[in-house]
Design a protein around this motif. Sequence first.
Motif, PDB file in Angstrom:
ATOM      1  N   UNK A  61       0.759  -1.126  -0.042  1.00  0.00           N
ATOM      2  CA  UNK A  61      -0.127   0.012   0.037  1.00  0.00           C
ATOM      3  C   UNK A  61       0.800   1.421   0.012  1.00  0.00           C
ATOM      4  N   UNK A  62       2.074   1.374   0.904  1.00  0.00           N
ATOM      5  CA  UNK A  62       2.764   2.489   1.040  1.00  0.00           C
ATOM      6  C   UNK A  62       3.520   2.611  -0.594  1.00  0.00           C
ATOM      7  N   UNK A  63       3.896   1.409  -0.815  1.00  0.00           N
ATOM      8  CA  UNK A  63       4.664   1.579  -2.322  1.00  0.00           C
ATOM      9  C   UNK A  63       3.832   2.137  -3.536  1.00  0.00           C
ATOM     10  N   UNK A  64       2.660   1.544  -3.380  1.00  0.00           N
ATOM     11  CA  UNK A  64       1.556   2.167  -4.452  1.00  0.00           C
ATOM     12  C   UNK A  64       1.224   3.716  -4.252  1.00  0.00           C
ATOM     13  N   UNK A  65       1.014   3.907  -3.000  1.00  0.00           N
ATOM     14  CA  UNK A  65       0.897   5.393  -2.629  1.00  0.00           C
ATOM     15  C   UNK A  65       2.082   6.399  -3.100  1.00  0.00           C
ATOM     16  N   UNK A  66       3.241   5.671  -2.938  1.00  0.00           N
ATOM     17  CA  UNK A  66       4.558   6.428  -3.309  1.00  0.00           C
ATOM     18  C   UNK A  66       4.606   6.718  -4.591  1.00  0.00           C
ATOM     19  N   UNK A  67       4.274   5.717  -5.548  1.00  0.00           N
ATOM     20  CA  UNK A  67       4.172   5.663  -6.939  1.00  0.00           C
ATOM     21  C   UNK A  67       3.284   6.762  -7.473  1.00  0.00           C
ATOM     22  N   UNK A  68       2.018   6.779  -6.965  1.00  0.00           N
ATOM     23  CA  UNK A  68       0.722   7.623  -7.292  1.00  0.00           C
ATOM     24  C   UNK A  68       1.199   9.012  -7.050  1.00  0.00           C
ATOM     25  N   UNK A  69       2.072   9.424  -6.093  1.00  0.00           N
ATOM     26  CA  UNK A  69       2.475  10.746  -5.605  1.00  0.00           C
ATOM     27  C   UNK A  69       3.746  11.092  -6.038  1.00  0.00           C
ATOM     28  N   UNK A  70       4.557  10.063  -6.486  1.00  0.00           N
ATOM     29  CA  UNK A  70       5.957  10.528  -6.912  1.00  0.00           C
ATOM     30  C   UNK A  70       6.619  11.117  -5.821  1.00  0.00           C
ATOM     31  N   UNK A  71       6.522  10.714  -4.733  1.00  0.00           N
ATOM     32  CA  UNK A  71       7.158  11.023  -3.587  1.00  0.00           C
ATOM     33  C   UNK A  71       8.436  10.230  -3.145  1.00  0.00           C
ATOM     34  N   UNK A  72       9.217  10.642  -2.172  1.00  0.00           N
ATOM     35  CA  UNK A  72      10.173  10.125  -1.728  1.00  0.00           C
ATOM     36  C   UNK A  72       9.656   9.149  -0.625  1.00  0.00           C
ATOM     37  N   UNK A  73      10.407   8.120  -0.579  1.00  0.00           N
ATOM     38  CA  UNK A  73      10.188   7.135   0.447  1.00  0.00           C
ATOM     39  C   UNK A  73       9.956   7.442   2.030  1.00  0.00           C
ATOM     40  N   UNK A  74      10.897   8.303   2.448  1.00  0.00           N
ATOM     41  CA  UNK A  74      10.646   8.804   3.720  1.00  0.00           C
ATOM     42  C   UNK A  74       9.589   9.713   3.930  1.00  0.00           C
ATOM     43  N   UNK A  75       9.281  10.426   2.848  1.00  0.00           N
ATOM     44  CA  UNK A  75       8.037  11.277   3.065  1.00  0.00           C
ATOM     45  C   UNK A  75       6.840  10.342   2.902  1.00  0.00           C
ATOM     46  N   UNK A  76       6.541   9.297   2.527  1.00  0.00           N
ATOM     47  CA  UNK A  76       5.576   8.396   2.507  1.00  0.00           C
ATOM     48  C   UNK A  76       5.599   7.858   3.925  1.00  0.00           C
ATOM     49  N   UNK A 104       5.586  21.048   0.944  1.00  0.00           N
ATOM     50  CA  UNK A 104       5.261  20.596  -0.342  1.00  0.00           C
ATOM     51  C   UNK A 104       4.030  20.202  -0.270  1.00  0.00           C
ATOM     52  N   UNK A 105       3.086  20.793  -1.180  1.00  0.00           N
ATOM     53  CA  UNK A 105       1.536  20.222  -1.360  1.00  0.00           C
ATOM     54  C   UNK A 105       1.614  19.097  -2.511  1.00  0.00           C
ATOM     55  N   UNK A 106       0.826  18.195  -2.109  1.00  0.00           N
ATOM     56  CA  UNK A 106       0.900  16.943  -3.241  1.00  0.00           C
ATOM     57  C   UNK A 106      -0.751  16.804  -3.538  1.00  0.00           C
ATOM     58  N   UNK A 107      -1.188  16.939  -4.522  1.00  0.00           N
ATOM     59  CA  UNK A 107      -2.431  16.664  -5.088  1.00  0.00           C
ATOM     60  C   UNK A 107      -2.840  15.190  -5.005  1.00  0.00           C
ATOM     61  N   UNK A 108      -3.732  14.686  -4.403  1.00  0.00           N
ATOM     62  CA  UNK A 108      -3.935  13.337  -4.413  1.00  0.00           C
ATOM     63  C   UNK A 108      -5.156  12.719  -5.419  1.00  0.00           C
ATOM     64  N   UNK A 109      -4.783  11.857  -6.336  1.00  0.00           N
ATOM     65  CA  UNK A 109      -5.746  11.271  -7.272  1.00  0.00           C
ATOM     66  C   UNK A 109      -6.842  10.351  -6.261  1.00  0.00           C
ATOM     67  N   UNK A 110      -7.767  10.210  -7.095  1.00  0.00           N
ATOM     68  CA  UNK A 110      -8.643   9.313  -6.353  1.00  0.00           C
ATOM     69  C   UNK A 110      -8.419   7.869  -5.834  1.00  0.00           C
ATOM     70  N   UNK A 111      -7.454   7.220  -6.537  1.00  0.00           N
ATOM     71  CA  UNK A 111      -6.820   6.096  -6.191  1.00  0.00           C
ATOM     72  C   UNK A 111      -5.831   6.349  -5.009  1.00  0.00           C
ATOM     73  N   UNK A 112      -5.517   7.163  -4.702  1.00  0.00           N
ATOM     74  CA  UNK A 112      -4.390   7.759  -3.537  1.00  0.00           C
ATOM     75  C   UNK A 112      -5.438   7.860  -2.306  1.00  0.00           C
ATOM     76  N   UNK A 113      -6.554   8.407  -2.614  1.00  0.00           N
ATOM     77  CA  UNK A 113      -7.583   8.768  -1.560  1.00  0.00           C
ATOM     78  C   UNK A 113      -8.144   7.450  -1.056  1.00  0.00           C
ATOM     79  N   UNK A 114      -8.403   6.685  -2.131  1.00  0.00           N
ATOM     80  CA  UNK A 114      -8.721   5.134  -1.880  1.00  0.00           C
ATOM     81  C   UNK A 114      -7.827   4.554  -0.882  1.00  0.00           C
ATOM     82  N   UNK A 115      -6.664   4.684  -1.422  1.00  0.00           N
ATOM     83  CA  UNK A 115      -5.621   3.790  -0.260  1.00  0.00           C
ATOM     84  C   UNK A 115      -5.695   4.536   1.091  1.00  0.00           C
ATOM     85  N   UNK A 116      -5.862   5.687   1.215  1.00  0.00           N
ATOM     86  CA  UNK A 116      -5.772   6.098   2.479  1.00  0.00           C
ATOM     87  C   UNK A 116      -7.232   5.939   3.386  1.00  0.00           C
ATOM     88  N   UNK A 117      -8.257   5.887   2.728  1.00  0.00           N
ATOM     89  CA  UNK A 117      -9.424   5.642   3.223  1.00  0.00           C
ATOM     90  C   UNK A 117      -9.548   4.141   3.639  1.00  0.00           C
TER      91      UNK A 117
END
Length: 237
Positions: A61-76, A104-117
């Motif tokens: 889940x963390x890895x998919x969220x990282x991919x969707x947000x193009x964030x760094x590992x430590x940030x996620x 840094x503000x990161x816009x969250x796509x629907x799939x990213x929100x789904x992972x958080x939910x």
Amino acid sequence: MNWCAAQDYIIASPVQNVDRLLPRQKGKCERVQHHPAVPWRDIPVFAERVLRAGKPTMGKLALEFLILTAARSGEVRHMQWSEIDWDAATWTIPKERMKAGVAHRVPLAPRAIEILATRQQEEDFSPFVFPSRNGKPLSDMALTKALRDANVQSDTPGRIATAHGFRSSFCDWASENGYPRDMAERALAHTIPSAAEAAYHRTDLLEQRREMMEAWAGWVMDVLGGLDRDPNEQTQM
């Protein structure tokens, strides 16, 4: 050099003409990446066969969220629930956790929100979105394990893909799909090297980036990735 010219030690300072004589320097997004990465065209199949196959572990889940947000590992991995604006579908990473020292503000796509939910429903009472079993931030090894267990090959022969390499994958995707370099750089939270250029870029282009990140998420979620793949073709992961 300007001082030398004023004191007649030299005829004129060449510094002011350097930018006209030298070729434009590449942005960080264009530079050679040394982290083994999954080629961007292979990511949809990778996501389907690795991230969403079997049990949805915390690492996946963390890895998919990282991919969707193009964030760094430590940030996620250190992401906290208080950083999420559900109404605005935005994640704000505090400056203390950013490499450049700027929030840094990161816009969250629907799939990213789904992972958080999905994570929120598990109610593990940790301030961290992706905690380890002891409630502390998830280890970087958890993301690496998800890649190693599936033997995910990278664009570097003989090397397993790395979590950080997905930032390079995103960068390549953005470039080859016509997105402005500046927008991709901002999505990656790269600093603008030129102080003069930075002075004219006081917006983080959040809404423009939102459209780009939703398109990126759409690509990641598409099993065939919009490619005319042979149904009998086997992609090694």
